[in-house]
Design a protein around this motif. Structure first.
Motif, PDB file in Angstrom:
ATOM      1  N   MET A  25       1.844   7.225   2.350  1.00  0.00           N
ATOM      2  CA  MET A  25       2.877   8.108   1.824  1.00  0.00           C
ATOM      3  C   MET A  25       4.095   7.289   1.411  1.00  0.00           C
ATOM      4  N   THR A  26       4.523   7.460   0.175  1.00  0.00           N
ATOM      5  CA  THR A  26       5.688   6.747  -0.329  1.00  0.00           C
ATOM      6  C   THR A  26       6.952   7.327   0.270  1.00  0.00           C
ATOM      7  N   LYS A  29       4.544  -8.883  -2.565  1.00  0.00           N
ATOM      8  CA  LYS A  29       5.161  -9.018  -1.235  1.00  0.00           C
ATOM      9  C   LYS A  29       4.935  -7.762  -0.384  1.00  0.00           C
ATOM     10  N   LEU A  30       4.963  -6.598  -1.014  1.00  0.00           N
ATOM     11  CA  LEU A  30       4.720  -5.354  -0.282  1.00  0.00           C
ATOM     12  C   LEU A  30       3.286  -5.292   0.233  1.00  0.00           C
ATOM     13  N   VAL A  31       2.335  -5.713  -0.588  1.00  0.00           N
ATOM     14  CA  VAL A  31       0.932  -5.734  -0.156  1.00  0.00           C
ATOM     15  C   VAL A  31       0.779  -6.676   1.028  1.00  0.00           C
ATOM     16  N   ALA A  32       1.345  -7.864   0.919  1.00  0.00           N
ATOM     17  CA  ALA A  32       1.245  -8.854   1.997  1.00  0.00           C
ATOM     18  C   ALA A  32       1.876  -8.352   3.292  1.00  0.00           C
ATOM     19  N   ALA A  33       2.929  -7.539   3.167  1.00  0.00           N
ATOM     20  CA  ALA A  33       3.627  -7.008   4.344  1.00  0.00           C
ATOM     21  C   ALA A  33       3.012  -5.703   4.847  1.00  0.00           C
ATOM     22  N   ASP A  82       1.726   1.139   0.575  1.00  0.00           N
ATOM     23  CA  ASP A  82       1.531   2.595   0.569  1.00  0.00           C
ATOM     24  C   ASP A  82       2.819   3.356   0.862  1.00  0.00           C
ATOM     25  N   ARG A  83       3.868   2.655   1.272  1.00  0.00           N
ATOM     26  CA  ARG A  83       5.129   3.315   1.623  1.00  0.00           C
ATOM     27  C   ARG A  83       6.253   3.072   0.622  1.00  0.00           C
ATOM     28  N   ILE A  84       6.149   1.992  -0.149  1.00  0.00           N
ATOM     29  CA  ILE A  84       7.209   1.635  -1.086  1.00  0.00           C
ATOM     30  C   ILE A  84       6.647   1.661  -2.500  1.00  0.00           C
ATOM     31  N   ARG A 132      13.217  -7.419   3.143  1.00  0.00           N
ATOM     32  CA  ARG A 132      13.918  -7.249   4.426  1.00  0.00           C
ATOM     33  C   ARG A 132      14.774  -5.983   4.410  1.00  0.00           C
ATOM     34  N   HIS A 133      15.421  -5.742   3.283  1.00  0.00           N
ATOM     35  CA  HIS A 133      16.271  -4.558   3.154  1.00  0.00           C
ATOM     36  C   HIS A 133      15.452  -3.271   3.271  1.00  0.00           C
ATOM     37  N   VAL A 134      14.357  -3.183   2.508  1.00  0.00           N
ATOM     38  CA  VAL A 134      13.591  -1.938   2.540  1.00  0.00           C
ATOM     39  C   VAL A 134      12.886  -1.738   3.881  1.00  0.00           C
ATOM     40  N   GLN A 135      12.580  -2.805   4.582  1.00  0.00           N
ATOM     41  CA  GLN A 135      11.987  -2.661   5.911  1.00  0.00           C
ATOM     42  C   GLN A 135      12.988  -2.003   6.868  1.00  0.00           C
TER      43      GLN A 135
END
Length: 158
Positions: free
Chosen positions: A1-2, A27-31, A35-37, A152-155
């Motif tokens: 869910m985004t 970077k999102l895939v690696a982290a 599925d959220r961003i 880091r910010h979006v996390q």
């Protein structure tokens, strides 16, 4: 869910913003956050609608492991300004153009991508379009750094 959405914006959406789109998506895939961003990119001008990224951008990105082949140029829309949580522009001209079309309620979302840089101290991601190969590597250096800070910010906020 985004739960969070980021839009990268440059002038024509064929060099800098698709590069940022591809790097951040990677970077999102690696982290484990893909599925959220949500990630998207657009241009302030409609110079290249439906075109793939500039071959030089795609080539330099691929050399560093980023695939831009599915991305297509488009112009920013009013809906983008409402839909995205962060609208990250590449330079001062892009900032001014987006701020000019952005309703007051969404102005807080509009920022420069380089505000998220951790290592580099550059106010903008310069346009490599009319320069040589070094410009595309410089774009990648800045974008990779900024996207690490953005991750880091979006996390923290997403």
């Amino acid at each position: 869910m985004t739960t969070f959405s980021v839009l990268f914006v440059c002038m024509g959406n064929i060099c800098r913003s698709p590069t940022a789109h591809g790097v951040f998506r990677h970077k999102l895939v690696a982290a484990g956050l893909a599925d959220r961003i949500r990630v998207d990119s657009a241009g302030t001008h409609n110079y290249h609608p439906g075109s793939p990224p500039d071959e030089r951008s795609a080539h330099h990105a691929a050399r560093r492991g980023y695939d831009l082949s599915d991305l297509r140029a488009r112009q920013i829309t009013e809906d983008d300004l409402a839909r995205h949580d962060l609208i990250l522009v590449m330079d001062w001209d892009n900032l001014a153009l987006v701020q000019d079309i952005c309703p007051e309620a969404h102005q807080r979302k509009v920022r420069r991508l380089t505000e998220f840089c951790l290592q580099h101290d550059s106010p903008v991601v310069p346009d490599p379009y009319y320069g040589g190969a070094g410009g595309f590597d410089q774009v990648l250096d800045l974008v990779e750094d900024a996207c690490e800070g953005l991750l880091r910010h979006v996390q923290r906020v997403a």
